[in-house]
Design a protein around this motif. Structure first.
Motif, mmCIF file in Angstrom:
data_model
loop_
_atom_site.group_PDB
_atom_site.id
_atom_site.type_symbol
_atom_site.label_atom_id
_atom_site.label_comp_id
_atom_site.label_asym_id
_atom_site.label_seq_id
_atom_site.Cartn_x
_atom_site.Cartn_y
_atom_site.Cartn_z
ATOM 1 N N THR A 112 1.108 -1.486 -0.303
ATOM 2 C CA THR A 112 0.209 0.151 0.104
ATOM 3 C C THR A 112 0.816 1.358 0.141
ATOM 4 O O THR A 112 1.990 1.072 0.372
ATOM 5 C CB THR A 112 -1.253 -0.224 1.421
ATOM 6 N N LYS A 113 0.762 2.277 -0.444
ATOM 7 C CA LYS A 113 0.765 4.256 -0.267
ATOM 8 C C LYS A 113 1.536 3.540 1.301
ATOM 9 O O LYS A 113 2.866 4.582 1.407
ATOM 10 C CB LYS A 113 0.438 4.616 -0.682
ATOM 11 N N GLU A 114 1.073 3.246 2.487
ATOM 12 C CA GLU A 114 0.919 3.091 3.470
ATOM 13 C C GLU A 114 2.715 2.852 3.780
ATOM 14 O O GLU A 114 3.565 3.269 4.667
ATOM 15 C CB GLU A 114 0.408 3.476 4.317
ATOM 16 N N GLN A 115 2.448 1.650 3.187
ATOM 17 C CA GLN A 115 4.054 1.110 3.406
ATOM 18 C C GLN A 115 4.769 1.482 3.206
ATOM 19 O O GLN A 115 5.716 1.207 3.629
ATOM 20 C CB GLN A 115 3.673 -0.739 3.183
ATOM 21 N N ILE A 116 4.470 1.416 1.974
ATOM 22 C CA ILE A 116 5.683 2.188 1.545
ATOM 23 C C ILE A 116 6.690 3.654 1.375
ATOM 24 O O ILE A 116 7.909 4.045 2.085
ATOM 25 C CB ILE A 116 5.618 2.514 -0.625
ATOM 26 N N TYR A 117 5.414 4.435 1.986
ATOM 27 C CA TYR A 117 5.473 5.606 3.078
ATOM 28 C C TYR A 117 6.342 4.869 4.564
ATOM 29 O O TYR A 117 7.419 5.710 4.843
ATOM 30 C CB TYR A 117 4.206 6.245 3.733
ATOM 31 N N GLN A 118 6.024 3.918 5.013
ATOM 32 C CA GLN A 118 6.825 3.461 6.068
ATOM 33 C C GLN A 118 8.085 3.261 6.234
ATOM 34 O O GLN A 118 9.139 3.434 6.766
ATOM 35 C CB GLN A 118 5.926 3.278 7.226
ATOM 36 N N ALA A 119 8.482 2.623 5.065
ATOM 37 C CA ALA A 119 9.669 1.714 4.757
ATOM 38 C C ALA A 119 10.931 2.696 4.491
ATOM 39 O O ALA A 119 11.585 2.914 4.710
ATOM 40 C CB ALA A 119 9.501 0.393 3.278
ATOM 41 N N VAL A 120 10.060 4.086 3.667
ATOM 42 C CA VAL A 120 10.827 4.923 2.597
ATOM 43 C C VAL A 120 11.008 6.251 3.931
ATOM 44 O O VAL A 120 12.629 6.865 3.857
ATOM 45 C CB VAL A 120 10.230 5.121 1.371
ATOM 46 N N TRP A 121 10.264 6.714 4.637
ATOM 47 C CA TRP A 121 10.943 7.368 5.411
ATOM 48 C C TRP A 121 10.328 7.925 6.291
ATOM 49 O O TRP A 121 9.855 6.763 7.485
ATOM 50 C CB TRP A 121 9.245 8.182 5.079
ATOM 51 N N ALA A 122 11.718 7.753 7.248
ATOM 52 C CA ALA A 122 12.628 7.673 8.761
ATOM 53 C C ALA A 122 11.792 8.558 9.227
ATOM 54 O O ALA A 122 11.785 7.903 10.479
ATOM 55 C CB ALA A 122 13.895 7.998 9.022
ATOM 56 N N GLU A 123 12.452 9.927 9.019
ATOM 57 C CA GLU A 123 11.206 10.676 9.871
ATOM 58 C C GLU A 123 9.645 11.000 9.713
ATOM 59 O O GLU A 123 9.458 10.280 8.720
ATOM 60 C CB GLU A 123 12.355 12.345 9.535
ATOM 61 N N ASP A 124 9.261 11.823 10.753
ATOM 62 C CA ASP A 124 7.509 12.148 10.610
ATOM 63 C C ASP A 124 7.824 12.887 9.415
ATOM 64 O O ASP A 124 8.502 13.965 9.646
ATOM 65 C CB ASP A 124 7.801 12.272 11.800
ATOM 66 N N TYR A 125 6.888 12.938 8.721
ATOM 67 C CA TYR A 125 6.408 13.830 8.015
ATOM 68 C C TYR A 125 4.919 13.535 7.193
ATOM 69 O O TYR A 125 4.454 11.922 6.863
ATOM 70 C CB TYR A 125 7.012 12.993 6.373
#
Length: 167
Positions: A112-125
């Motif tokens: 999912t987009k959320e899973q990609i986001y969590q895997a790639v962005w380490a900081e809160d964004y």
């Protein structure tokens, strides 16, 4: 101590695999055709043994591991953070590379987009679907032969994205 020679047995399935792989990949080596012919001779029974030798001393191969991920004409090299398409380097931003590498190393798995986001962005964004979609769109423009009909980063409607399973 360095060995002068090593004898390795090969069965017909390995010989055929090496032959087919060399034919498909067309390595940029002036010796590739000689190796292809040697493998053909081996498979046809014209020779029983192939002897391979390295030009020079082969020092540039010491401690080198190919960490690349390959799919068709696309190569992804995580240690050097390089991406090549048909042998030509593709310029990616760090986040574009991270997204591509994440999807490619998990080839065939849908995220999912959320899973990609969590895997790639380490900081809160601020996570928004449109952010991931924009990155995927830019990435496709850079790596896909036809971004409107992608071959590498596939959309799984209603779920997210996956990297192609093709070799």
């Amino acid at each position: 101590m360095k060995k002068n020679a090593s004898f390795i047995l090969m069965d017909s399935s390995l010989a055929k695999y090496l032959y087919n792989t060399l034919q498909d990949l067309h390595p940029k080596s002036r010796y590739a055709n000689e190796l292809l012919q040697g493998l053909a001779d081996l498979m046809e029974g014209e020779v029983a043994t192939l002897m391979l030798g390295m030009t020079g001393q082969g020092e540039h191969f010491v401690n080198v591991v190919d960490d690349g991920i390959y799919a068709g004409a696309l190569e992804i090299h995580p240690k050097s953070r390089k991406v090549l398409h048909s042998g030509i380097e593709v310029s990616l931003t760090p986040k574009e590379f991270d997204i591509l590498y994440f999807l490619a190393k998990n080839k065939g798995e849908v995220f999912t987009k959320e899973q990609i986001y969590q895997a790639v962005w380490a900081e809160d964004y601020l996570m928004a679907d449109s952010n991931i979609m924009a990155f995927i769109r830019k990435l496709r423009k850079k790596i896909e032969p036809n971004p409107d009909a992608p071959e590498y980063i596939l959309t799984i409607w209603g779920i997210g994205y996956k990297f192609t399973e093709r070799e």
